[in-house]
Design a protein around this motif. Sequence first.
Motif, PDB file in Angstrom:
ATOM      1  N   SER A  77      52.832 -15.563  14.280  1.00 47.37           N
ATOM      2  CA  SER A  77      52.591 -14.646  12.623  1.00 47.37           C
ATOM      3  C   SER A  77      51.636 -15.448  11.718  1.00 47.37           C
ATOM      4  N   THR A  78      50.529 -16.074  12.449  1.00 44.23           N
ATOM      5  CA  THR A  78      49.552 -16.689  11.483  1.00 44.23           C
ATOM      6  C   THR A  78      48.400 -15.611  11.574  1.00 44.23           C
ATOM      7  N   PRO A  79      48.405 -15.054  10.056  1.00 45.43           N
ATOM      8  CA  PRO A  79      47.072 -14.043  10.118  1.00 45.43           C
ATOM      9  C   PRO A  79      45.568 -14.751   9.978  1.00 45.43           C
ATOM     10  N   ILE A  80      44.611 -14.160  10.714  1.00 45.67           N
ATOM     11  CA  ILE A  80      43.344 -14.446  10.688  1.00 45.67           C
ATOM     12  C   ILE A  80      42.393 -13.564  10.303  1.00 45.67           C
ATOM     13  N   VAL A  81      41.616 -13.745   9.105  1.00 43.39           N
ATOM     14  CA  VAL A  81      40.803 -12.456   8.781  1.00 43.39           C
ATOM     15  C   VAL A  81      39.348 -13.316   8.645  1.00 43.39           C
ATOM     16  N   GLY A  82      38.458 -12.469   9.345  1.00 44.99           N
ATOM     17  CA  GLY A  82      37.133 -12.651   9.677  1.00 44.99           C
ATOM     18  C   GLY A  82      35.985 -11.882  10.021  1.00 44.99           C
ATOM     19  N   ILE A  83      34.826 -12.405  10.255  1.00 47.89           N
ATOM     20  CA  ILE A  83      34.074 -11.413  11.265  1.00 47.89           C
ATOM     21  C   ILE A  83      33.990 -11.679  12.664  1.00 47.89           C
ATOM     22  N   GLN A  84      34.114 -10.587  13.343  1.00 54.64           N
ATOM     23  CA  GLN A  84      34.000 -10.625  14.889  1.00 54.64           C
ATOM     24  C   GLN A  84      32.667 -10.878  15.237  1.00 54.64           C
ATOM     25  N   PHE A  85      32.501 -12.211  16.242  1.00 55.93           N
ATOM     26  CA  PHE A  85      31.140 -12.605  16.720  1.00 55.93           C
ATOM     27  C   PHE A  85      31.321 -12.367  18.318  1.00 55.93           C
ATOM     28  N   PRO A  86      30.097 -12.033  18.731  1.00 57.37           N
ATOM     29  CA  PRO A  86      30.176 -12.083  20.073  1.00 57.37           C
ATOM     30  C   PRO A  86      30.235 -13.366  20.923  1.00 57.37           C
ATOM     31  N   PRO A  87      31.297 -13.284  22.039  1.00 56.15           N
ATOM     32  CA  PRO A  87      31.447 -14.650  22.631  1.00 56.15           C
ATOM     33  C   PRO A  87      30.329 -15.357  23.193  1.00 56.15           C
ATOM     34  N   THR A  88      29.577 -14.542  23.864  1.00 53.98           N
ATOM     35  CA  THR A  88      28.396 -15.095  24.491  1.00 53.98           C
ATOM     36  C   THR A  88      27.266 -15.899  23.630  1.00 53.98           C
ATOM     37  N   LEU A  89      27.506 -15.808  22.325  1.00 51.92           N
ATOM     38  CA  LEU A  89      26.331 -16.264  21.428  1.00 51.92           C
ATOM     39  C   LEU A  89      27.131 -17.575  20.661  1.00 51.92           C
ATOM     40  N   CYS A  90      28.351 -18.198  20.872  1.00 48.33           N
ATOM     41  CA  CYS A  90      29.139 -18.913  20.363  1.00 48.33           C
ATOM     42  C   CYS A  90      28.377 -20.215  20.182  1.00 48.33           C
ATOM     43  N   ASP A  91      27.836 -20.794  21.713  1.00 48.39           N
ATOM     44  CA  ASP A  91      27.054 -22.061  21.703  1.00 48.39           C
ATOM     45  C   ASP A  91      25.812 -22.056  21.044  1.00 48.39           C
ATOM     46  N   ASP A  92      25.082 -20.778  21.131  1.00 44.12           N
ATOM     47  CA  ASP A  92      23.991 -20.692  20.403  1.00 44.12           C
ATOM     48  C   ASP A  92      24.126 -20.934  18.516  1.00 44.12           C
ATOM     49  N   LEU A  93      25.122 -20.310  18.321  1.00 45.26           N
ATOM     50  CA  LEU A  93      25.613 -20.229  16.908  1.00 45.26           C
ATOM     51  C   LEU A  93      25.856 -21.729  16.413  1.00 45.26           C
ATOM     52  N   ARG A  94      26.564 -22.471  17.224  1.00 49.24           N
ATOM     53  CA  ARG A  94      26.964 -23.864  17.026  1.00 49.24           C
ATOM     54  C   ARG A  94      25.536 -24.836  17.131  1.00 49.24           C
ATOM     55  N   ARG A  95      24.553 -24.585  17.792  1.00 50.54           N
ATOM     56  CA  ARG A  95      23.566 -25.158  17.966  1.00 50.54           C
ATOM     57  C   ARG A  95      22.611 -24.954  16.771  1.00 50.54           C
ATOM     58  N   VAL A  96      22.538 -23.690  16.312  1.00 47.28           N
ATOM     59  CA  VAL A  96      21.898 -23.425  14.958  1.00 47.28           C
ATOM     60  C   VAL A  96      22.572 -24.075  13.679  1.00 47.28           C
ATOM     61  N   MET A  97      23.826 -24.047  13.747  1.00 46.43           N
ATOM     62  CA  MET A  97      24.236 -24.510  12.463  1.00 46.43           C
ATOM     63  C   MET A  97      24.355 -26.203  12.438  1.00 46.43           C
ATOM     64  N   GLU A  98      24.306 -26.875  13.823  1.00 44.31           N
ATOM     65  CA  GLU A  98      23.924 -28.283  13.659  1.00 44.31           C
ATOM     66  C   GLU A  98      22.566 -28.500  13.253  1.00 44.31           C
ATOM     67  N   THR A  99      21.680 -27.816  13.957  1.00 41.42           N
ATOM     68  CA  THR A  99      20.172 -28.086  13.289  1.00 41.42           C
ATOM     69  C   THR A  99      20.056 -27.914  11.976  1.00 41.42           C
ATOM     70  N   GLU A 100      20.692 -26.752  11.336  1.00 42.47           N
ATOM     71  CA  GLU A 100      20.489 -26.472   9.738  1.00 42.47           C
ATOM     72  C   GLU A 100      21.154 -27.833   8.997  1.00 42.47           C
ATOM     73  N   LYS A 101      22.331 -28.375   9.537  1.00 45.27           N
ATOM     74  CA  LYS A 101      23.053 -29.478   9.062  1.00 45.27           C
ATOM     75  C   LYS A 101      22.229 -30.567   9.243  1.00 45.27           C
ATOM     76  N   ALA A 102      21.801 -30.954  10.245  1.00 47.31           N
ATOM     77  CA  ALA A 102      20.773 -32.066  10.353  1.00 47.31           C
ATOM     78  C   ALA A 102      19.578 -32.125   9.349  1.00 47.31           C
ATOM     79  N   GLY A 103      19.138 -30.964   9.415  1.00 46.35           N
ATOM     80  CA  GLY A 103      17.862 -30.693   8.622  1.00 46.35           C
ATOM     81  C   GLY A 103      18.129 -31.093   7.025  1.00 46.35           C
ATOM     82  N   LYS A 104      19.472 -30.690   6.498  1.00 55.29           N
ATOM     83  CA  LYS A 104      19.964 -30.836   5.119  1.00 55.29           C
ATOM     84  C   LYS A 104      20.357 -32.236   4.915  1.00 55.29           C
TER      85      LYS A 104
END
Length: 856
Positions: free
Chosen positions: A669-696
């Motif tokens: 019964s735990t609700p989750i609200v958010g945007i639905q993202f393609p599963p095939t691009l999850c690893d790519d998104l994680r790398r992009v976010m890690e690169t942005e964090k490292a740059g900051k």
Amino acid sequence: LSWTGAEFANETVNLSPEFLSIYDQAADFMSRLRKEVIHATMVAGVKSILKLYWSMHIRFFKELCIAAKVDAVVEMTKEALNDGYAVVIGMQTTGEASIERAVGNADECMCMPHLVSNAREILLHFIRNHIPTTRTTDPLALDDTSDSLDFSDFPEEEGEVECTELVNLQQQLLEEVKAMELPASALDALVDRLGGPKSVAEMTGRKGRVVRISPDSSEFMYQLRHSYDVDDLDNVNVQEKKFFMAGTKNVAIISDAASTGISLHSDVRFKNTRRRLHITLELPWSADKAIQQLGRSHRSNQASPPVYRLVTTDLGGEKRFASSVARRLMQLGALTRGDRRAAIGGDWSDVNQLETKYGVSALKELSTRANDASRILSMDPYVLSTRGHSMPSEEDETLAEAWEVMDLTDTSVKRFLNRLLGCRVSVQNTVFAAFSNALDNVIKVAKADGEFEEGVSQLLASSVELVEEPICLYEDAITKSRSLMYRILTDRGVSFDQALSLYLERIAETEGMGPDPAATLTSGEQESLYDSQRPEVSRAWAAMFLENKRPLPGNQRMFCLAVKKSDGLYYMVRPNTGRSNIEKSFDDIRRTYKVYLPEERELRRQWTRIYDDSALPNTKLFPRHLDLVIIAGSILPVWKPAHDLVVRTPHLTKKERSLRMCRVTLNDSTPIVGIQFPPTLCDDLRRVMETEKAGKDALLSSRTFEEITPIDPAAVSAAAAAPRKITSYFSTGPRVRGSLWSVASLDTENLAPEDTAAEHSGSTQPDEDQPAKRRRVPGEDFAEDKPPSILLDQDAGPESGEAPAKPTPLHSPNMFRAATPKEGSLMNESTWNGRRQRRKRASSSSVSSEVIEILD
């Protein structure tokens, strides 16, 4: 770019009586044209062309809606120009194809008595190219018309022959269209009425236009837009943009072709810095294009934010064009609730819920009323009186009339709004008002029950569980808010036992509503359920097991369970995908499905087969198990990287590219609200976010910061003191603005006699005993320099037993005596000498003592 400062308003244009007459005449003709099209296809023995007719139908009436707003837009533009605005008018279509058909193959200089009417050309093109004028000579292809036709004159060989009846019908329709009074092209009319090409910068994709021969002429001619010695239309638009930004032309008209890659804002680098008034004459079909076009006049480095006017008519049918944009903007609002709602500004609440499940429920209610009214009106008056039926209300009669014109057979809101444009103005306004009232009631009930959803879709499944712990994509350094990625595995399947339980439960809830179809029908009488003469059966059938009449690709048989809701619509439950969000009416089910009784063995076997096969890895059916990825929490920091990643990936489906908002509830019964993202691009998104964090992090670590400067106590005292004024300059008490001395008394005893004599005699000779002026050394204690006439006797006071000297009156001449600074005085020498010199100069120029006081 934020929309802060931009102003938004929805402008509703009331149709003039003249245009109402034109519109009603066109609606009557279109209603008759549909009947003629049906008759012509039957006589010709060809397939129905009603799809082509309805496509032409919406384009024709959309042109009328745009033309109806031209007068109001012209007045609005002229008023804005007088008020110092620069006007941008946004459109989507130009009608170039209609103009080219009207002028033929002429390059330019073709004279014509009036502007081309796009609406007229749309009708003429349809009648010339799609109304059949021949009929087939194959009797077997005539189907229903074979009994009424004489085949004796047909040639022996199969083929087509010209039909005189159809040729005459086509010519009659063409002549009627040419004689109809229809408005001119909106784009050409705007350019002509706002001063012509010399005053209007047109940035569109069309190569030619119809313009007035001369300002005083009543004739027009077709003219190519290549009037600046350039061959490329892009270069023409660039030249027109330069004229607008330079202020040579203060009106710009843009189409969809110029809605990207062009800036028309009040740029401070250009001469034309007038505030922009952006008028949206024609709404686009998508919200993305709407925002794209609005952004042409609202960009960075602008002198002032624009004013937006979204112009619509009071026609109920035109809500169709606004509903698509409004619904998409509401979905965007689920992501940025404050910003996008501020961006769209005006009240769109009357259209943003049209194409939702609430709109379908409202349309179902109207359809029932219209069908009931039509059935009652078709009955004999004597039968009505004997059966006790009352006559339908005036509104219900209007609904019945509209349903006959629209030829609606389902509850598609899009189709309803499209075809509503073909009714007379009074009819469509009445119908849309009834639809709006029904929609308001449906939404009110949904809100009261806590089931109202706005911009967020619910993902339904039998089982929803987390595959792994959520992954943190981003964490704010200050607020500690996080963006989390959830991997979810859903099982949408519904077994036959679960479906049968739902079926029996729904039947038990409606017990007493009428006969049980399961008890009255056999397998050979399935189709009798849809018999319109037995409405009590269809009302009693609260749940139905169904099979598609047409097999799916691969000869797959598909079964489902239809469960009736309280509003009369059915939701579908399938063995592989479970409950569907799409709801259907009884008429929709009647056309697509046939009924199965629940006790039949074939139903259980087929249902179980689909349920099991859909769980296999390489199934050809829609799979039961879905691997979903939802990004929840703080979404905005992840939105741009996720969107850019989706855009760059070519193999994604349209649904995967949408990044739509959704809600899902886990098994616990735990609700989750958010945007639905393609599963095939999850690893790519994680790398992009890690690169942005490292740059900051690297940027922050490379920065150097100055040490904090200690606070100066004297600066704090000076800042906290009250400001020094002329009225408080000589007051007793502590000196203001950081001064370390006060006016406690005036020492007259320590003044030199020669100074007093010099003052009374007005002598301006310098005093030989006056010490030389010296510059105060920075850091020197200010208390070492003390003026002689202020706080002279520091030893006098309560502790010494001596009474302090009384202060000299404000206008006493002793205040301005020149004397040698007394040792230990608080006023430094340079200040005292400057005061003494000012007094001597003033005394030699007959300046009053009051002025000297102010100078000191």
